[in-house]
Design a protein around this motif. Structure first.
Motif, mmCIF file in Angstrom:
data_model
loop_
_atom_site.group_PDB
_atom_site.id
_atom_site.type_symbol
_atom_site.label_atom_id
_atom_site.label_comp_id
_atom_site.label_asym_id
_atom_site.label_seq_id
_atom_site.Cartn_x
_atom_site.Cartn_y
_atom_site.Cartn_z
ATOM 1 N N GLN A 252 25.906 -87.213 -180.485
ATOM 2 C CA GLN A 252 26.851 -86.537 -179.601
ATOM 3 C C GLN A 252 27.956 -85.836 -180.394
ATOM 4 O O GLN A 252 28.418 -84.761 -180.004
ATOM 5 N N SER A 253 28.364 -86.424 -181.501
ATOM 6 C CA SER A 253 29.393 -85.787 -182.330
ATOM 7 C C SER A 253 28.883 -84.468 -182.904
ATOM 8 O O SER A 253 29.649 -83.503 -183.052
ATOM 9 N N LYS A 256 28.804 -81.909 -179.901
ATOM 10 C CA LYS A 256 30.132 -81.427 -179.492
ATOM 11 C C LYS A 256 30.656 -80.338 -180.411
ATOM 12 O O LYS A 256 31.491 -79.536 -180.013
ATOM 13 N N TRP A 262 28.609 -76.019 -174.718
ATOM 14 C CA TRP A 262 29.630 -75.825 -173.688
ATOM 15 C C TRP A 262 29.379 -74.578 -172.862
ATOM 16 O O TRP A 262 30.229 -74.181 -172.072
#
Length: 264
Positions: A252-253, A256, A262
């Motif tokens: 997940q890091s 992101k 996004w």
């Protein structure tokens, strides 16, 4: 004899190429789709869409399916697989993921926890041959970081290839014409496209997420996702839940940090 204008020739040679180049930044458009709208025979067109994805034969904009709605096999078929070296057999094999899908007697989708083990059928050592979960995490961490580094390096190398199959010219140097996308080969009307675009890098990261995410594993199950998630967690030991959580946090890091994550 009366001369007749070859309408199809003008559409193919004079109208289609500039329109395709103008519409290229629009996601989901490609020369094949535009040609169909112009009434041309597009059976020989195999160009890619402007967003870097292959367009299947007969694909139309109205039939577009978001990547998130595709089956994992279809969505990640072009992804570089994650290889983890087993400490026991010393072999590297593609990791199949911590979960497996199946169907029950009522044809409902079921998910079971497989855990962390070597993918080598002759080995199948738990925790990739490591004696404890901490060492297993270190092994998986190294494999994921190396995998992401290779994919990121490939993307930023910016290798370009001409989308005209009769040309296939490759280079690292953008063109001085057509916003850097016109093929360098004299007489070629192809467009230079990045071999490993940002969309492909994001898909690679989503592939890694699919290997370790309970949320992803239960997304297509019938009934309440939270109920299914809790039931799946109960089938895991507390140590395995902690290991899975740590690995998923690492993935997940990476996600992101990717801007594509996004974009809605």
């Amino acid at each position: 004899a009366e001369l007749k204008v070859d309408v199809e020739w003008y559409l193919k040679q004079q109208i289609l190429p500039p329109i395709a180049r103008l519409c290229e930044p629009i996601a989901g458009t490609d020369q094949r789709t535009i040609g169909e709208k112009l009434g041309l025979d597009v059976s020989n067109y195999t160009q890619n869409s402007g967003n870097g994805m292959d367009v299947e034969d007969g694909a139309m904009l109205v039939d577009y399916i978001p990547a998130s709605a595709l089956d994992d096999v279809e969505r990640f078929k072009a992804c570089e697989k994650l290889y983890v070296t087993c400490a026991s057999c010393r072999a590297s094999h593609p990791f199949e993921g911590c979960f497996s899908q199946g169907q029950d007697a009522n044809n409902n989708t079921t998910v079971s926890y497989k855990g962390f083990h070597c993918s080598n059928e002759e080995c199948r050592s738990p925790y990739f041959g490591e004696s404890n979960r901490v060492s297993c995490y270190g092994r998986i961490n190294a494999a994921i970081v190396d995998h992401v580094h290779k994919c990121t390096s490939t993307h930023y190398a910016c290798s370009l290839v001409c989308d005209d199959l009769t040309c296939g010219y490759t280079t690292y140097q953008p063109s001085l014409l057509g916003q850097g996308q016109i093929c360098h080969v004299v007489g070629c009307r192809g467009v230079l496209r990045q071999v490993f675009p940002a969309t492909m890098l994001h898909t690679q990261l989503k592939y890694l997420d699919s290997l370790f995410s309970i949320h992803h594993a239960t997304r297509k199950m019938d009934g309440s996702r939270e109920v299914k998630k809790k039931h799946l967690e109960k089938s895991m030991s507390a140590q395995d839940r902690a290991l899975l959580g740590a690995v998923n946090e690492l993935v997940q890091s990476q996600l992101k940090e990717n801007e594509g994550n996004w974009v809605s």
